[in-house]
Scaffold this active site. Structure first.
Site, short mmCIF file in Angstrom:
data_model
loop_
_atom_site.label_atom_id
_atom_site.label_comp_id
_atom_site.label_asym_id
_atom_site.label_seq_id
_atom_site.Cartn_x
_atom_site.Cartn_y
_atom_site.Cartn_z
N ARG A 99 43.31 -17.58 20.08
CA ARG A 99 43.94 -18.23 19.35
C ARG A 99 44.30 -19.87 20.39
O ARG A 99 44.46 -19.52 21.64
CB ARG A 99 45.42 -17.47 19.18
CG ARG A 99 46.20 -18.37 18.00
CD ARG A 99 47.41 -17.51 17.80
NE ARG A 99 47.29 -16.10 17.23
CZ ARG A 99 48.17 -15.22 17.34
NH1 ARG A 99 49.33 -15.19 18.10
NH2 ARG A 99 48.16 -14.01 16.47
N LYS A 142 49.89 -9.81 9.52
CA LYS A 142 51.27 -9.34 8.94
C LYS A 142 51.84 -10.63 8.33
O LYS A 142 52.34 -10.74 7.34
CB LYS A 142 51.77 -8.46 9.72
CG LYS A 142 51.15 -7.03 9.83
CD LYS A 142 52.33 -6.00 10.43
CE LYS A 142 52.92 -6.51 11.78
NZ LYS A 142 51.98 -6.43 12.81
N ARG A 160 49.51 -4.61 24.02
CA ARG A 160 50.43 -4.48 22.83
C ARG A 160 49.82 -3.43 21.67
O ARG A 160 50.57 -2.92 21.08
CB ARG A 160 50.53 -5.99 22.16
CG ARG A 160 51.40 -6.90 22.90
CD ARG A 160 51.84 -8.06 21.90
NE ARG A 160 50.93 -9.38 22.79
CZ ARG A 160 50.73 -10.63 22.32
NH1 ARG A 160 50.62 -10.59 20.93
NH2 ARG A 160 49.97 -11.38 22.86
N ARG A 220 48.66 -19.79 24.80
CA ARG A 220 49.75 -19.31 25.18
C ARG A 220 49.46 -18.35 26.26
O ARG A 220 48.42 -17.40 26.12
CB ARG A 220 50.28 -18.45 23.78
CG ARG A 220 51.37 -19.35 23.33
CD ARG A 220 51.99 -18.61 21.87
NE ARG A 220 52.39 -17.37 22.32
CZ ARG A 220 53.11 -16.19 21.55
NH1 ARG A 220 53.19 -16.85 20.31
NH2 ARG A 220 53.35 -15.06 22.00
N ARG A 232 59.95 -0.60 13.69
CA ARG A 232 58.64 -0.71 14.58
C ARG A 232 58.54 0.77 15.39
O ARG A 232 57.70 1.03 16.00
CB ARG A 232 59.24 -1.41 15.89
CG ARG A 232 58.04 -2.38 16.62
CD ARG A 232 58.68 -3.22 17.61
NE ARG A 232 59.13 -4.47 17.05
CZ ARG A 232 58.20 -5.56 16.95
NH1 ARG A 232 56.87 -5.31 17.32
NH2 ARG A 232 58.29 -6.58 16.65
#
Ligand SMILES: [Zn+2]
Length: 214
Positions: A127, A13, A171, A160, A88
């Site tokens: 990532r 997004k 999530r 991270r 959200r």
């Protein structure tokens, strides 16, 4: 035009929203950016948000909505806006509708970006980024030439701590529970839902988004 980007974590997004805004001259609105700007500028709402964050609490909806309202008031009445990661929840969507109605505006289009869960998990958990030059890699889709070493500057890559498989799955659960109900919410409005396959190259996703807005 007021556009809302919906989709699970890792679907792209942010990346797609920014590209769309650059090409169309729309304003990209992410609540994290609004919060940072309000705190930096020391606005009343920024101070309130800071107080919650200092206590380690979530910033409540009414503060976030207030920031969105201030932003919309500051823009031209016909400015294009793309909301990324907001609303959200259904209560946030209802509050946004109220704010927009006051300004004689409404949500014009909702784009839903989708991708299979296993792709989302790999995208986020894979990532890696370079702390030195900011280059971003993915061990599954875009690995560096040498394992864990930045192609551009040779620095060791970092991962991270909240980008693990487990946190991504959490999530995703939160997204299904809190945010996915927005799909049905907006399907029942004049905005409707434009579904876009997010599991394609960046350019193809962008083209699909533009045709869903046309
Ligand atoms: Zn680097």
């Amino acid at each position: 035009m007021i556009v809302i980007l919906l989709g699970p974590p890792g679907v792209g997004k942010g990346t797609q929203g920014k590209i769309l805004c650059e090409s169309q001259g729309f304003r990209h609105v992410a609540t994290g950016d609004l919060l940072r700007a309000a705190r930096r500028e020391g606005t009343e709402l920024g101070k309130q948000a800071q107080a919650y964050m200092d206590r380690g609490e979530l910033v409540p909806d009414e503060v976030i909505i207030g920031m969105v309202e201030e932003l919309l008031q500051s823009l031209d009445a016909d400015a294009g806006v793309v909301f990324d990661g907001f609303p959200r929840t259904v209560p946030q969507a209802e509050a946004l509708g109220t704010v927009l109605a006051k300004l004689d505006r409404q949500v014009d289009r909702v784009l839903l970006l989708t991708a299979p869960d296993d792709v989302l998990v790999k995208r986020v958990a894979g990532r890696r980024s370079c702390p030195s030059c900011g280059s971003v890699y993915n061990v599954h889709f875009n690995p560096p030439a040498a394992e864990n070493v930045c192609d551009r500057c040779g620095e060791g890559l970092t991962h991270r701590v909240d980008d693990t498989e487990e946190t991504v799955k959490n999530r995703l659960d939160v997204y299904r529970r809190q945010t996915e109900p927005l799909v049905e919410f907006y399907r029942g409005t004049s905005a409707g839902i434009g579904e876009v396959d997010g599991d394609q190259p960046v350019d193809a996703v962008q083209a699909a988004m533009k045709s869903a807005l046309a």
